[in-house]
Design an enzyme around this catalytic site. Structure first.
Site, mmCIF file in Angstrom:
data_model
loop_
_atom_site.group_PDB
_atom_site.id
_atom_site.type_symbol
_atom_site.label_atom_id
_atom_site.label_comp_id
_atom_site.label_asym_id
_atom_site.label_seq_id
_atom_site.Cartn_x
_atom_site.Cartn_y
_atom_site.Cartn_z
ATOM 1 N N HIS A 136 26.558 8.477 -64.013
ATOM 2 C CA HIS A 136 27.675 7.539 -63.884
ATOM 3 C C HIS A 136 28.961 8.051 -64.505
ATOM 4 C CE1 HIS A 136 24.621 4.940 -62.302
ATOM 5 N NE2 HIS A 136 25.636 4.448 -61.618
ATOM 6 N N CYS B 34 25.828 3.844 -49.415
ATOM 7 C CA CYS B 34 26.912 3.892 -50.405
ATOM 8 C C CYS B 34 26.638 4.867 -51.548
ATOM 9 C CB CYS B 34 27.208 2.499 -50.955
ATOM 10 S SG CYS B 34 25.835 1.799 -51.870
HETATM 11 C C1 PEP Z 1 23.110 4.480 -55.660
HETATM 12 O O1 PEP Z 1 22.156 4.434 -56.425
HETATM 13 O O2 PEP Z 1 23.169 5.228 -54.660
HETATM 14 C C2 PEP Z 1 24.297 3.655 -55.913
HETATM 15 C C3 PEP Z 1 25.300 3.623 -55.062
HETATM 16 O O3 PEP Z 1 24.325 2.973 -57.067
HETATM 17 P P1 PEP Z 1 24.703 3.598 -58.490
HETATM 18 O O4 PEP Z 1 25.163 4.993 -58.273
HETATM 19 O O5 PEP Z 1 25.767 2.738 -59.074
HETATM 20 O O6 PEP Z 1 23.411 3.501 -59.231
#
Ligand code: PEP
Ligand code: MG
Length: 587
Positions: A191, A504
């Site tokens: 993240h 996404c």
């Molecule tokens: C994912 O896991 O692909 C996602 C879009 O969520 P995050 O990256 O916030 O865990």
């Protein structure tokens, strides 16, 4: 001059000076200092010891009240140890003789003490090792903490170098002062990397031991596209990189022209491109790049930026501001997804053994209903102002979705009773990012309004590869046939029930994986705003038929390497222009 290769996670090229951030949880690097800095380091040492003694005096006074004078004696012993002239003298000696920072000298001398006590045969001494480690930690916190808090009030622009950064540290950066980031640990989809992209800060992670090699002020080149850091570059190298950055900006500008064009394949099929955002102000980029709305609004920053839980009104104000900026385009708000590498203060204070498999995301929300309700109320209230969808992350069983849905209906009843407007038809979807949810997609498809495939976590959980761990970064491969098969089956299950599917995860912004997603039937890609131009260029230069044939062949391979090689070879040959060097940085 030295060149180190890591993982480029946020594009852009920057030349600047290093600001090395120490981290209390690790070995303190041996950083040399100039002879004229010795007195300053010794002063820092004394300040840190005085501050630690003051802390301990406070703790002792409180312990006397809570536990009585005798029990509080231990703190007097600690204070005595910290004031020990011999110990302070040996730390000063290390600073002077070895020309190193105060923190290194403290770590070194306390470490020697601990080793000596540990080696003693009498257990009365060995039990003191913990006390020593604890004292060292306290003094280091003052020394290291002092350095990290100066980050908020930097006077000059710097490149922040750290062993590891948490998403909350990154969220808190002064964006005008932090030119780039470089860390020893981390992966492309951790993240911190996602936040760096959202902030348009070029970043390279997984640099192993860069931190230990640097002192503050050293000149660095950060190439976030190639994942390269150059220490102490010569003038010619600096010139060359600055030239590349100028070239890059030109391409970026020309790609912006694409914003006005439709996102359709050469055989006329529409592929929707939406934006992933972390912060409301990224919506300006989303609009500039011609996205058709927000496919993923990660709301974690609301929890990470402060130590207190956001109130319903704090949530609502942010959502309202997004809706106003979007001017009628849809906003997909994902409910809180804290946990794993997105740690709030309470997660840090109560660490889990295996946080990626722990109490994160919807699981955490369902165990903290009052907190979850604040967010749901705010999302529902916002739904009265514009097209809003609510998306639930990390569902692994239909029961979790049903519980969340019941709660949403309860909140709807409360709002109705209170006469507060909301959209009773607000679409309710789930992220498909746990293999169990992907395998049960047909069950979910009966009850949800939409799916969004989150490949960051889907890859992590399907391939058992920690998305934040640079040591296994080469195994984190979305093109693995197992992942492709899950995506294909999710799309098929969704189609049978007319449930829209988007993707996404970060890899939707990668042209090769995007071509596969389109070929597998995904018609909406939600990507970092800066990736929109290159994805739109891909869509406009390829046919649906081509994507479908590409995906069909790719899924028949046995390994991710074969898939990647095949897709790259085909696309490079057929649409070479899609490979013009351009990264997802907003210009
Ligand atoms: C994912 O896991 O692909 C996602 C879009 O969520 P995050 O990256 O916030 O865990
Ligand atoms: Mg996820």
């Amino acid at each position: 001059m030295e060149k180190i290769t890591g993982i480029g996670v946020s594009p852009g090229i920057v030349v600047g000076r290093a600001f090395v951030l120490d981290d209390e949880h690790r070995r303190i690097p041996r950083r040399p200092i100039a002879p004229e800095s010795v007195e300053r380091q010794i002063q820092r040492l004394h300040d840190a010891i005085d501050a630690s003694v003051a802390d301990l005096e406070r703790v002792r006074a409180q312990a006397e009240v809570d536990m009585g004078r005798d029990a509080a004696q231990i703190f007097s012993f600690h204070i005595g140890m910290l004031k020990d002239r011999v110990m302070i003298g040996s730390i000063e000696e290390v600073i002077r003789d070895q020309l190193v920072t105060a923190e290194y000298a403290v770590d070194h001398i306390f470490g020697q003490w601990a080793d000596r006590f540990r080696a003693m045969p009498d257990s009365a001494f060995t039990t003191k090792v913990n006390d020593i480690t604890d004292l060292a930690g306290r003094v280091l916190e003052h020394l290291v903490g002092e350095h990290s808090t100066t980050l908020d009030r930097l006077d000059d622009e710097v490149i922040v170098v750290a062993r590891e950064l948490t998403p909350s540290q990154t969220v808190g950066f002064n964006r005008n002062k932090v030119m780039a980031l470089a860390t020893d640990l981390g992966g492309k989809t951790s993240h911190t990397s996602i936040v760096a992209r959202a902030l348009n800060i070029p970043a390279v992670v997984g640099l192993q031991n860069l931190c230990a090699k640097l002192t503050d002020g050293v000149t660095l080149i950060i190439d976030g596209d190639a994942g390269v850091v150059i220490i102490d570059p010569d003038d010619e190298t600096i010139e060359r990189y600055l030239g590349q950055e100028a070239e890059r900006d030109k391409i970026q500008l020309s790609l912006k022209e694409l914003a006005k064009l439709e996102s359709i394949t050469t055989d006329g099929v529409r592929v929707e491109i939406m934006g992933n955002i972390e912060f409301a102000d990224e919506i300006t980029d989303v609009i500039d790049y011609g996205c058709s709305g927000i496919g993923l609004f990660r709301t974690e920053f609301l929890y990470l930026a402060t130590n207190t839980e956001p109130t319903e009104d704090v949530h609502f104000d942010v959502y309202r501001s997004c809706i106003e900026r979007l001017g009628g385009l849809p906003l997909t708000i994902r409910t809180m997804d804290l946990g794993a590498d997105k740690s709030s203060r309470s997660h840090i204070e109560n660490p889990e053994r295996n946080p990626a498999l722990g109490l994160r995301s919807i699981r955490y929300c369902l165990q903290n209903l009052p907190m979850f309700k604040h967010q749901i109320r705010a999302i529902l209230r916002a739904s009265a102002l514009g097209p809003v969808k609510l998306m639930i992350p990390l569902v692994s069983s239909i029961g979790e979705f049903r519980q969340a849905k019941h709660l949403i209906h309860d909140v709807m009843e409360d709002l109705t009773d209170a006469g507060i407007p909301f959209d009773p038809k607000m679409p309710l979807g789930v992220m498909i990012e746990v293999p169990s949810a992907a395998l049960l997609a047909s069950t979910f498809a009966r009850e949800v309004d939409f799916f969004s495939i989150g490949t960051n976590d889907l890859v992590q959980y399907t391939l058992a590869v920690d998305r934040t761990n640079e040591r296994v970064a080469d195994l984190f491969n979305p093109t693995h046939p197992a992942v492709l098969k899950l995506v294909r089956d999710v799309v098929r299950a969704a189609r049978r029930r007319d449930v829209p599917v988007s993707s996404c995860g970060e890899s939707a912004g990668d042209i090769e994986f995007a071509a596969l997603l389109i070929g597998l039937g995904v018609r909406t890609l939600s990507v970092t705003p800066g990736s929109v131009p290159s994805i739109k260029r891909l869509v406009r230069s390829i046919s649906m038929d081509r994507c479908e044939r590409l995906a069909k062949k790719a899924i028949s391979f046995d390994s991710d390497t074969e898939v990647s090689m095949y897709v790259r070879a085909r696309l490079r040959k057929e649409i070479p222009e899609a490979y013009d060097r351009v990264g997802p940085r907003a210009g």
